[in-house]
Design an enzyme around this catalytic site. Structure first.
Site, PDB file in Angstrom:
ATOM      1  N   VAL A 192      -6.436  -3.514   2.107  1.00 51.90           N
ATOM      2  CA  VAL A 192      -5.204  -3.566   1.319  1.00 51.90           C
ATOM      3  C   VAL A 192      -4.849  -4.938   0.798  1.00 51.90           C
ATOM      4  CG1 VAL A 192      -2.846  -2.971   1.639  1.00 51.90           C
ATOM      5  CG2 VAL A 192      -4.808  -1.462   2.841  1.00 51.90           C
ATOM      6  N   GLU A 208       6.714   1.631   2.002  1.00 49.77           N
ATOM      7  CA  GLU A 208       6.505   2.535   1.076  1.00 49.77           C
ATOM      8  C   GLU A 208       4.957   3.065   1.154  1.00 49.77           C
ATOM      9  OE1 GLU A 208       7.855   4.739  -1.576  1.00 49.77           O
ATOM     10  OE2 GLU A 208       6.293   5.493  -0.801  1.00 49.77           O
ATOM     11  N   GLY A 266      -0.148   6.214   0.920  1.00 50.13           N
ATOM     12  CA  GLY A 266      -0.765   5.275   0.386  1.00 50.13           C
ATOM     13  C   GLY A 266       0.182   5.116  -0.973  1.00 50.13           C
ATOM     14  N   LYS A 295       2.936   8.934  10.248  1.00 45.84           N
ATOM     15  CA  LYS A 295       3.477   9.099   9.084  1.00 45.84           C
ATOM     16  C   LYS A 295       4.591  10.138   9.142  1.00 45.84           C
ATOM     17  CE  LYS A 295      -0.667   7.810   6.916  1.00 45.84           C
ATOM     18  NZ  LYS A 295      -2.020   8.028   6.473  1.00 45.84           N
ATOM     19  N   GLY A 307      -7.024   3.543   0.216  1.00 50.17           N
ATOM     20  CA  GLY A 307      -7.774   2.749  -0.838  1.00 50.17           C
ATOM     21  C   GLY A 307      -6.898   1.510  -1.437  1.00 50.17           C
TER      22      GLY A 307
END
Ligand code: HSE
Length: 429
Positions: A14, A129, A134, A205, A302
């Site tokens: 990331v 965010e 993601g 989450k 990703g």
């Protein structure tokens, strides 16, 4: 042009995705904001590690204080992952008057109140965010453009690893263990997949979404959570026959003054938009009382999608710094709803069991369900397969019931002379 300086904690997937997003779109970002955003220091474990990205080694440091105590750094971007030391570093950064951006759902869910308090006390911004969905800008949308709505329910497929595994099991009729192995080889699942496959990542989450949407704090460990490890290819095949797909769902819904929430695999009707969310994609479905049904869809993981969400937060904060108004953040919903968190609530269930192929078995089991006040929506008895000795699979879709009540009924059934094994219990949406 005013320059905003960033200290990056971590330079893994990331971290490099964030760096690349900024470099790829630097001109566009400058033209839109009138600001130059500069990553001035990067905390790494190993300065000499070979990386597929060109970064001057002067930018690297192994000493966290080079970032936290550097008065020229405006924003600390935490991309280390894991609750500690990430949480301690972020709290220290906030206390030192630095704005913080993170993608770390485990840390945000574990220490939500501490981060909020520290940000408020120090009049800085704390944004996260990238921690949910993601690249999907769901937290932004829920806390800005959708503030005119009250939400009754929020449903999410917010884990790419498990959605990839379930999709592959569905499309190719494969077993969980075989798909997990391939997913690990292809880099879609971690070497230690526990947090993903046991639903822990989704609970983190969901805890964050609940704070923002429903204004109450439910720590992830209090959310009833079940992963996908016991889902079999047979369950998936039977779901298909009944008109459903199996998805790992994060659910939070209001029931009067109560909030029900859980993370569980669920039968999702094929006609529901969430059923079409495949492989590593994520989606969040929300029903607002003005906007009606909405679904946000995109890549939930990703380097570049997550980097996009991280940079979005960095840009929002940079603009606020330039305006001299950098003190707000995605706070917990300010309209606290006084909801009482009650865990799972009532749901429809799919139950599959092996039973003796003798007269009276179906009647006896249905009667036991009836005695526990559980209605049968549909039932399917499959023929005996050649290898089983007078045993057949019996599958029920049951009307709404609490899981505790269902477990009592199943306990009684499994002790009867008819049923040999309760194979699966899965919620039906
Ligand atoms: N492990 C997570 C997933 C990464 O599979 O979705 C993004 O949070």
């Amino acid at each position: 042009m005013e320059t905003i300086k960033i200290g990056l904690l971590g330079f893994g997937n990331v971290g490099t995705g964030t760096y690349k997003t900024l470099e790829m779109n630097r001109k566009h970002i400058e033209a839109n904001t009138g600001l130059s955003i500069e990553i001035s220091k990067i905390l790494v474990n190993d300065i000499n590690r070979k990386r597929d990205i060109k970064v001057s080694s002067d930018q690297f440091t192994q000493n966290i204080d080079d970032i936290l105590l550097d008065p020229s750094i405006d924003i600390v971007v935490e991309l280390l992952g894991g609750i500690e030391p990430a949480s301690t570093y972020m709290l220290k950064a906030l206390k030192n008057g630095k704005h913080v951006v993170t993608a770390n759902k485990a840390a945000v869910a574990a220490n939500f109140d501490d981060f909020m308090d520290a940000a408020k006390r120090n009049q800085v911004m704390f944004r996260y965010e990238a921690s949910v969905g993601g690249g999907i800008p769901i937290l932004n949308a829920l806390t800005t453009a959708l503030l005119a709505n009250e939400f009754e329910e929020i449903l999410g497929i917010v884990n790419g690893t498990t959605n990839y595994i379930l999709t592959q099991m569905t499309e190719y009729g494969l077993d969980y263990a075989d798909v997990l192995k391939t997913a690990q080889e292809k880099g879609f699942a971690e070497a230690d997949p526990t947090a993903d496959v046991e639903g822990i990542d989704v609970a983190n989450k969901l805890s964050i979404l609940i704070s923002l949407v429903f204004g109450i704090r439910v720590p992830p460990e209090e959310i009833p959570t079940e992963g996908i490890t016991s889902i079999s290819k047979n369950d998936i095949r039977l779901a298909d026959q009944f008109g459903y797909k199996i998805k790992l769902l994060a659910t939070a819904k209001k029931a009067g003054k109560q909030l029900e929430a859980h993370v569980q695999p669920a039968f999702v009707p094929k006609s529901h938009p969430l059923a079409a969310v495949s492989n590593e994609f994520n989606a969040v479905f929300a029903a607002g009382n003005a906007v009606d049904d909405l679904m946000f869809y995109g890549k939930g993981a990703g380097p570049m999608p997550t980097g996009s969400a991280v940079m979005g937060d960095v840009i929002e904060i940079s603009k606020a710094i330039a305006k001299g108004a950098a003190f707000d953040h995605y706070s917990e919903s300010k309209a606290v709803k006084m909801l009482k968190f009650v865990g799972e609530g009532q749901n429809k269930y799919y139950v599959s069991m092996m039973v003796k192929d003798v007269p009276g078995v179906l009647g006896s089991i249905s009667t036991t369900f009836g005695a526990f006040g559980i209605g049968v929506d549909s039932v399917l008895q499959l023929s005996k397969d050649a290898n089983s000795d007078r045993e057949v699979p019996l599958i029920f879709i049951l009307h709404e019931v609490t899981r505790a009540r269902l477990d009592e009924a199943l306990d009684k059934i499994s002790k009867s002379k008819f049923a040999s094994e309760i194979k699966s219990v899965i919620r039906v949406m």
